[in-house]
Design a protein around this motif. Structure first.
Motif, PDB file in Angstrom:
ATOM      1  N   ALA A   1     -42.700 -37.930  24.221  1.00  0.00           N
ATOM      2  CA  ALA A   1     -41.192 -37.850  23.788  1.00  0.00           C
ATOM      3  C   ALA A   1     -41.117 -37.365  22.452  1.00  0.00           C
ATOM      4  O   ALA A   1     -40.355 -36.550  21.857  1.00  0.00           O
ATOM      5  CB  ALA A   1     -40.440 -39.181  23.973  1.00  0.00           C
ATOM      6  N   HIS A   2     -42.095 -37.958  21.566  1.00  0.00           N
ATOM      7  CA  HIS A   2     -42.293 -37.516  20.126  1.00  0.00           C
ATOM      8  C   HIS A   2     -42.546 -36.133  20.167  1.00  0.00           C
ATOM      9  O   HIS A   2     -41.982 -35.462  19.296  1.00  0.00           O
ATOM     10  CB  HIS A   2     -43.248 -38.380  19.542  1.00  0.00           C
ATOM     11  N   ILE A   3     -43.497 -35.439  20.833  1.00  0.00           N
ATOM     12  CA  ILE A   3     -43.928 -34.064  20.846  1.00  0.00           C
ATOM     13  C   ILE A   3     -42.638 -33.431  21.205  1.00  0.00           C
ATOM     14  O   ILE A   3     -42.425 -32.457  20.874  1.00  0.00           O
ATOM     15  CB  ILE A   3     -45.261 -33.952  21.737  1.00  0.00           C
TER      16      ILE A   3
ATOM     17  N   LEU B   1     -43.328 -26.795   9.341  1.00  0.00           N
ATOM     18  CA  LEU B   1     -44.227 -28.034   9.612  1.00  0.00           C
ATOM     19  C   LEU B   1     -43.736 -29.477   9.471  1.00  0.00           C
ATOM     20  O   LEU B   1     -43.860 -30.400  10.005  1.00  0.00           O
ATOM     21  CB  LEU B   1     -45.443 -28.003   8.389  1.00  0.00           C
ATOM     22  N   SER B   2     -42.679 -29.386   8.491  1.00  0.00           N
ATOM     23  CA  SER B   2     -41.890 -30.664   8.121  1.00  0.00           C
ATOM     24  C   SER B   2     -41.116 -31.181   9.228  1.00  0.00           C
ATOM     25  O   SER B   2     -40.903 -32.171   9.415  1.00  0.00           O
ATOM     26  CB  SER B   2     -40.816 -30.513   7.074  1.00  0.00           C
ATOM     27  N   PHE B   3     -40.358 -29.875  10.158  1.00  0.00           N
ATOM     28  CA  PHE B   3     -39.787 -30.337  11.196  1.00  0.00           C
ATOM     29  C   PHE B   3     -40.728 -30.755  12.253  1.00  0.00           C
ATOM     30  O   PHE B   3     -40.084 -31.622  13.271  1.00  0.00           O
ATOM     31  CB  PHE B   3     -38.792 -29.114  11.544  1.00  0.00           C
TER      32      PHE B   3
ATOM     33  N   ILE C   1     -47.049 -27.922  16.573  1.00  0.00           N
ATOM     34  CA  ILE C   1     -47.574 -26.685  15.912  1.00  0.00           C
ATOM     35  C   ILE C   1     -48.701 -26.160  16.883  1.00  0.00           C
ATOM     36  O   ILE C   1     -48.719 -24.730  17.022  1.00  0.00           O
ATOM     37  CB  ILE C   1     -48.045 -26.899  14.347  1.00  0.00           C
ATOM     38  N   LEU C   2     -49.642 -26.999  17.318  1.00  0.00           N
ATOM     39  CA  LEU C   2     -50.654 -26.446  18.093  1.00  0.00           C
ATOM     40  C   LEU C   2     -50.090 -25.624  19.568  1.00  0.00           C
ATOM     41  O   LEU C   2     -50.658 -24.771  19.743  1.00  0.00           O
ATOM     42  CB  LEU C   2     -51.681 -27.503  18.360  1.00  0.00           C
ATOM     43  N   ILE C   3     -49.193 -26.515  19.950  1.00  0.00           N
ATOM     44  CA  ILE C   3     -48.497 -26.188  21.235  1.00  0.00           C
ATOM     45  C   ILE C   3     -47.636 -24.718  21.004  1.00  0.00           C
ATOM     46  O   ILE C   3     -47.719 -23.699  21.664  1.00  0.00           O
ATOM     47  CB  ILE C   3     -47.480 -27.171  21.646  1.00  0.00           C
ATOM     48  N   MET C   4     -46.906 -24.645  19.597  1.00  0.00           N
ATOM     49  CA  MET C   4     -46.509 -23.443  19.421  1.00  0.00           C
ATOM     50  C   MET C   4     -47.203 -22.050  19.219  1.00  0.00           C
ATOM     51  O   MET C   4     -46.881 -21.161  19.572  1.00  0.00           O
ATOM     52  CB  MET C   4     -45.443 -23.629  18.011  1.00  0.00           C
TER      53      MET C   4
ATOM     54  N   LEU D   1     -37.681 -27.766  16.583  1.00  0.00           N
ATOM     55  CA  LEU D   1     -37.748 -26.260  16.132  1.00  0.00           C
ATOM     56  C   LEU D   1     -36.965 -25.175  16.720  1.00  0.00           C
ATOM     57  O   LEU D   1     -36.688 -24.235  16.136  1.00  0.00           O
ATOM     58  CB  LEU D   1     -39.497 -26.041  16.313  1.00  0.00           C
ATOM     59  N   HIS D   2     -36.664 -25.747  18.294  1.00  0.00           N
ATOM     60  CA  HIS D   2     -35.814 -24.712  18.677  1.00  0.00           C
ATOM     61  C   HIS D   2     -34.526 -24.421  17.927  1.00  0.00           C
ATOM     62  O   HIS D   2     -33.669 -23.564  17.995  1.00  0.00           O
ATOM     63  CB  HIS D   2     -35.605 -25.308  20.277  1.00  0.00           C
ATOM     64  N   GLU D   3     -34.000 -25.677  17.738  1.00  0.00           N
ATOM     65  CA  GLU D   3     -32.540 -25.742  16.973  1.00  0.00           C
ATOM     66  C   GLU D   3     -32.835 -24.898  15.678  1.00  0.00           C
ATOM     67  O   GLU D   3     -32.125 -24.152  15.230  1.00  0.00           O
ATOM     68  CB  GLU D   3     -32.229 -27.011  16.568  1.00  0.00           C
TER      69      GLU D   3
END
Length: 736
Positions: free
Chosen positions: A110-112, A139-141, A148-151, A119-121
């Motif tokens: 859920a956290h991820i 990074l802060s969001f 970030i790794l998934i993106m 980030l989508h928003e």
């Protein structure tokens, strides 16, 4: 109504193959009912038409599977990362919620997904993605590093899939983002293979001709390049084997993107780039012997080929911030060609090729510079597993020091934590800040005091009649805003002071009085003001009545006149310098007339310019009420007149010049024999001149020194200077 989403036969076969691979890779970390829950959720979402193909016509579930496979194989994510990738589309499309996901799959998943949703928003704000500020905001969001790794994995996969798309504008935008945003992030994280792939694919889609030109030329020269590499490494290989090292060697052609960048930087064609490849020596070494064996290999190679010491890069002793370790040297190989050689161990190569930095030292991002350190410190946590205890450490601390805020147009600015709407206004422009009456944060009205948070979109509201006030200094956080407000307050105060002074002068004219500065200064001091500006400020604010000031002025003037006439009758006869001990000897005939023929006023001679009888002088009223006498050409005179013009009074000498005053002469000349005695002889022969001291330094045939003498007036001083200048060898004589 949109068309119901369905898998093609080829997509179904590909999905089944990827699922099989994923089970083999992460099966041990999956929970008992994970597969059934995911399948049930995705199937229900498809049936309810909650999942649609994207702008490129790609199957979102197959894309998620491809991204998950890449994230597992190239980055090393496990169960939580894979589940998050597969379920993200169901949350973003509103089919399920983060709370429900937390119940079914755990807090970590859920956290991820929460980070991916944020980030989508963020992307909906249409930000300028090429800025460093946006990378930091990203990074802060994200909060959790796996986001970030998934993106990055998702963008690499997307770049692979859009090769043949007809949506050229969307393809261009995706490629630009890959180049500006994702490739630099992958580089910081040490994901060099993914970084190179993103850069090459971006070049391929954005600068098609350049990409294929370089690729064709690389293919055309491949055979000769391979033959050269073989000739280069063969003798090295034998020497390394004799030394007992376990290793393997390979030649690595540089990426098309890096070759293109060099061509542009060096303004040359493909043929002008000589270092198209590098030789990599990878040593199978135990951890405790890594550095020793790498330097041993370095020694062997540099014994065989001449090294270029300027091109040595030692990342063994001090690894890069992202954990990269290697030893790079450039040597002169066969046919007088420079060849780059990279020496590293199997462990170092694994990190360089596939992973992130090997040192986990997460303590939160405390400054702009530590973002790189933070990004570079992930690998150990990933290797430790995907459990929540480890990943809790990923909580981002960037908010402690800085926030990133959008303008309505999508520009991004950085501010310290606690910055307000007023800080934002002054960052835009000083005039905007000075007329700011409030703003809007994310479309809602906000006061100038409201604090900014990362991701806010801020709009400023202004009014032409608004002016800064002193309270604003307590509202703003940035030094820029504070300095602009202070400057504006000073300008306002100066204008109000001038208006108040003009008003007071008109009152004096109405009363047919002449405003004398010395009396005015005395009166202001008696009232209790230390600064003239504060006095006029209170008049401007209405705290002092101009009519009462005029009356006080008349009273002060009358008192001063009575006091001065009494003083003059008592002491004018023997008014002379008492002097400081050894400083000057004043006779009875030296008198200074201060201002308008006032005598007998307490004064002293300024030590910054040492005035003597006959010098053009002026008086300066000190805080204590006495007067300091300065020469007109005193080095401090311009500043005194500029800042304290109201404290300047006229002064002139009167009498016969009977006192002795201390002055210093600077003498420079050739260091000839007897020159000092010649100078002292002249002084000793002069009447009414007493030598106090002489200090001479000699260096490289020249001497320079200071003569301190006591003298009665300027005419005798000028005569003395002329005589000293006639001494053979003397070049310069100046009064200090």
């Amino acid at each position: 109504m949109s068309e119901i989403f369905e898998f093609t036969l080829a997509e179904r076969q590909q999905a089944i193959a990827i699922l099989k691979c994923l089970k083999q890779s992460i099966g041990g970390t999956l929970k008992m009912d994970d597969e059934q829950k995911i399948e049930k959720l995705l199937t229900a979402a498809i049936r309810q038409n909650q999942i649609q193909r994207d702008i490129f016509g790609l199957n979102p579930i197959l894309t998620a599977l491809q991204t998950a496979e890449l994230a597992v194989n190239d980055i090393g994510l496990k169960r939580d990362g894979v589940v998050s990738i597969l379920l993200y589309c169901t949350v973003i499309n509103g089919f399920t919620t983060i709370e429900k996901t937390k119940q079914d799959f755990g807090e970590s998943v859920a956290h991820i997904i929460h980070g991916l949703t944020r980030l989508h928003e963020l992307y909906k704000k249409n930000p300028a993605i090429e800025s460093e500020n946006f990378r930091n905001l990203l990074l802060s969001f994200a909060e959790d590093m796996r986001v970030i790794l998934i993106m990055i994995a998702d963008r690499v996969n997307l770049m692979r899939q859009i090769r043949d798309t007809e949506k050229l504008e969307a393809k261009k935008q995706v490629s630009e983002e890959a180049s500006y945003l994702y490739a630099p992030l992958a580089h910081k994280l040490g994901l060099y293979q993914l970084k190179s792939e993103l850069e090459d694919l971006s070049l391929k889609y954005l600068e098609h001709d350049a990409y294929y030109m370089i690729r064709e030329k690389l293919n055309a020269t491949k055979r000769s390049r391979d033959a050269y590499i073989e000739r280069f490494i063969k003798p090295i290989s034998k020497k390394l084997q004799v030394a007992g090292l376990k290793f393997h060697m390979k030649g690595r052609t540089k990426s098309i993107h890096s070759i293109w960048q060099k061509m542009k930087k060096q303004h040359c064609g493909f043929e002008g780039i000589y270092d198209l490849f590098a030789i990599r020596i990878i040593i199978d070494s135990p951890l405790e012997k890594e550095k020793m064996q790498c330097w041993q290999a370095y020694s062997i190679i540099t014994d065989m080929y001449q090294p270029n010491p300027k091109r040595l890069r030692d990342w063994l002793s001090v690894p890069k911030s992202n954990g990269y370790e290697s030893l790079h040297i450039t040597v002169l190989g066969p046919e007088s060609k420079w060849v780059e050689v990279q020496i590293r161990t199997e462990r170092m190569d694994e990190i360089a090729e596939h992973g992130l930095a090997a040192h986990w030292r997460y303590k939160g991002v405390k400054s702009e510079g530590s973002i790189d350190d933070w990004l570079a410190s992930i690998r150990s946590a990933l290797e430790a597993g995907d459990n929540l205890q480890v990943m809790d450490q990923f909580k981002m601390d960037l908010y402690e020091d800085e926030v990133y805020v959008f303008t309505p147009k999508g520009d991004l600015f950085k501010f310290p934590k606690g910055a307000t709407v007023l800080d934002f206004a002054y960052h835009i422009h000083t005039k905007v800040g000075s007329t700011c009456v409030g703003g809007k944060i994310n479309g809602k009205n906000a006061s100038i005091r409201d604090i900014l948070h990362s991701g806010d979109t801020v709009e400023i509201l202004t009014q032409s009649n608004q002016k800064p006030n002193a309270n604003w200094l307590n509202i703003v956080k940035t030094s820029k805003a504070k300095s602009k407000i202070r400057l504006s307050l000073k300008e306002t105060q100066a204008k109000e002071g001038l208006l108040a002074k003009e008003m007071l002068e008109r009152r004096f004219k109405n009363k047919k009085l002449e405003m004398e500065e010395s009396v005015m200064n005395h009166m202001i001091k008696k009232i209790g003001f230390k600064e003239m500006s504060e006095f006029y400020k209170q008049i401007a604010e209405g705290k002092l009545d101009p009519n009462q000031i005029v009356e006080k002025y008349i009273e002060t003037k009358e008192h001063d006149q009575n006091s001065n006439s009494t003083k003059a009758s008592l002491s004018a006869e023997n008014f002379s310098f008492e002097g400081h001990e050894g400083d000057s000897s004043k006779g009875e005939d030296d008198v200074l007339i201060i201002d308008r023929n006032l005598k007998g006023i307490d004064y002293s001679l300024a030590k910054c310019c040492h005035p003597i009888f006959g010098d053009p002088v002026f008086g300066f009223v000190t805080i204590s009420g006495g007067i300091k006498i300065h020469r007109i050409d005193c080095p401090n005179a311009p500043e005194l007149r500029k800042r304290f013009g109201y404290r300047i009074v006229k002064a002139k000498w009167s009498g016969k010049g009977a006192s002795l005053y201390t002055i210093t002469l600077r003498v420079v000349g050739n260091d000839d024999i007897g020159i000092v005695s010649n100078i002292t002889n002249i002084i000793s022969k002069e009447e009414k001149i007493v030598m106090r001291s002489i200090n001479i330094d000699s260096h490289d045939g020249l001497f320079s020194g200071n003569l301190v003498v006591m003298i009665d007036d300027t005419s005798r001083l000028e005569n003395l200077i002329k005589k000293i200048r006639t001494v053979k060898g003397v070049k310069i004589v100046n009064r200090l």
